[in-house]
Design an enzyme around this catalytic site. Structure first.
Site, short mmCIF file in Angstrom:
data_model
loop_
_atom_site.label_atom_id
_atom_site.label_comp_id
_atom_site.label_asym_id
_atom_site.label_seq_id
_atom_site.Cartn_x
_atom_site.Cartn_y
_atom_site.Cartn_z
N ASP A 113 -1.51 -5.63 -2.79
CA ASP A 113 -1.93 -6.81 -2.04
C ASP A 113 -2.88 -7.61 -2.93
OD1 ASP A 113 -2.25 -8.37 0.54
OD2 ASP A 113 -4.33 -7.78 0.19
N GLU A 151 3.22 -8.75 -2.85
CA GLU A 151 3.42 -9.84 -1.90
C GLU A 151 3.74 -11.13 -2.62
OE1 GLU A 151 0.00 -11.14 0.33
OE2 GLU A 151 -1.39 -10.50 -1.24
N ASP A 203 -7.37 -5.45 3.79
CA ASP A 203 -6.62 -5.47 2.53
C ASP A 203 -5.86 -4.16 2.30
OD1 ASP A 203 -7.57 -8.04 1.96
OD2 ASP A 203 -9.40 -7.25 1.08
#
Length: 363
Positions: free
Chosen positions: A182, A270, A351
């Site tokens: 992430d 991502e 996160d």
């Protein structure tokens, strides 16, 4: 497999002058051909039945004899670059129509091809067409057939060569691990592997840390008279500061991306649209400094080289909003919400939860 190797050049003064002259000729020919193609298009609207012949670099040599002094293949590659720019525009208009190259803003470079050994490395020197042998710092060897070479110059007048090599496919030992990554601003990357171990990599913020030095160099440059030698010196000082930041950022990204590829067989990351996110002027500078796009780009080509699998999550995949424990999608959370509790009772770090959800996409 094609792979490029970039090395620092140490040309003599006369060789530097040749490189600069070639950069100028390539830019000149590119702009001339683009100008003529635009004119031909306008003429075709007036006379649709007329057959138009596209311009080539050879057309301009009688009128501009200085073009004969540089490598003809560099001019031919400029024509190929223009053709590629037109192809990309008609394939996807959002790319933009081909633009004229500016002397001050365009990248100073030219590309030449290897024909019957015209480009080769011998005794810590590289041979290039029309100029001969140029000293280079070859910090790592390679094996393969040289296809082409691109010579470039930075704003601080440092010369580099990128050599494109055709190599055989290497057999790499597969890794066993998987990781979900992430990306963020508070931390550059939050990673969770298949052993459910999470790690947060700090955001180095290279631009922010050097911002005062950059501002000082900008002020010094603005006080210098245009066209003076002192202004040119101040410009180089400013360029060196920007160059240092770029090198720090590249070093950080290369080391982290290489580590991820070495340790993991499957990498899930991502998808972030940095261009759209930078419309928020509050965080635009921070997003530009963090370089998410470059990190993902490096991951992509290194995964190809080392036989790894890179999975890019869908742009609209709500990794932050989904509970990694029960799979329930909660309400949208603002950026200031760093921790939250799901209805199932699971408490999440925003996160780390996102990185776990990304890791689950690898299954």
């Amino acid at each position: 497999m094609l792979k490029a190797y970039k090395f620092r050049l140490s040309p003599t003064k006369s060789q530097q002058e040749y490189f600069v002259k070639t950069f100028g000729c390539v830019r000149f020919v590119y702009n001339k051909m683009l100008e003529e193609r635009i004119r031909l298009y306008e003429d075709s609207k007036l006379n649709p039945n007329a057959k138009q012949k596209l311009p080539t670099p050879a057309k301009y040599k009688p009128e501009f004899p200085f073009l004969r002094e540089v490598d003809s293949l560099s001019l031919a590659n400029a024509q190929m670059d223009l053709n590629r720019a037109y192809t990309n525009f008609f394939r996807d208009p959002s790319v933009g129509f081909p633009k004229f190259k500016s002397k001050h803003n365009a990248r100073a470079s030219y590309t030449t091809n290897n024909l019957k050994g015209s480009i080769r490395i011998e005794d810590r020197k590289v041979k290039l067409p029309k100029i001969g042998f140029v000293k280079l710092k070859q910090h790592r060897p390679f094996v393969g057939i040289i296809k082409s070479a691109t010579v470039s110059m930075t704003k601080t007048r440092k010369f580099f060569i990128s050599i494109l090599v055709d190599q055989s496919e290497e057999q790499w030992v597969p890794a066993k691990n998987k990781v979900g990554i992430d990306l963020g601003l508070e931390h550059f990357a939050i990673m969770t592997n298949d052993e459910w171990t999470s790690e947060k990599v700090a955001n180095p913020r290279f631009l922010r840390k050097s911002e005062e030095k950059i501002k000082k160099a900008h002020r010094a440059l603005s006080r210098k008279k245009k066209g003076s030698k002192n202004r040119d010196k101040a410009r180089i000082i400013l360029a060196k500061k920007h160059e240092k930041i770029a090198h720090q950022r590249q070093d950080f990204l290369h080391k982290l991306s290489k580590r991820m590829v070495d340790e993991n067989q499957v990498i899930v990351v991502e998808t972030l649209k940095s261009k759209n996110m930078m419309k928020n002027h509050t965080i635009a500078k921070s997003i530009g400094d963090v370089s998410w796009y470059e990190f993902v780009r490096q991951l992509a080509y290194k995964c190809t080289f080392y036989g790894r699998t890179l999975i890019k999550a869908d742009q609209w995949y709500a990794s932050t909003q989904i509970c990694s424990s029960c799979g329930t999608k909660g309400e949208k959370k603002t950026l200031d919400v760093r921790e939250w509790t799901c209805t199932c009772g699971a408490h999440h770090d925003r996160d780390i939860n996102a990185s776990i959800n990304l890791l689950l996409l690898a299954d």
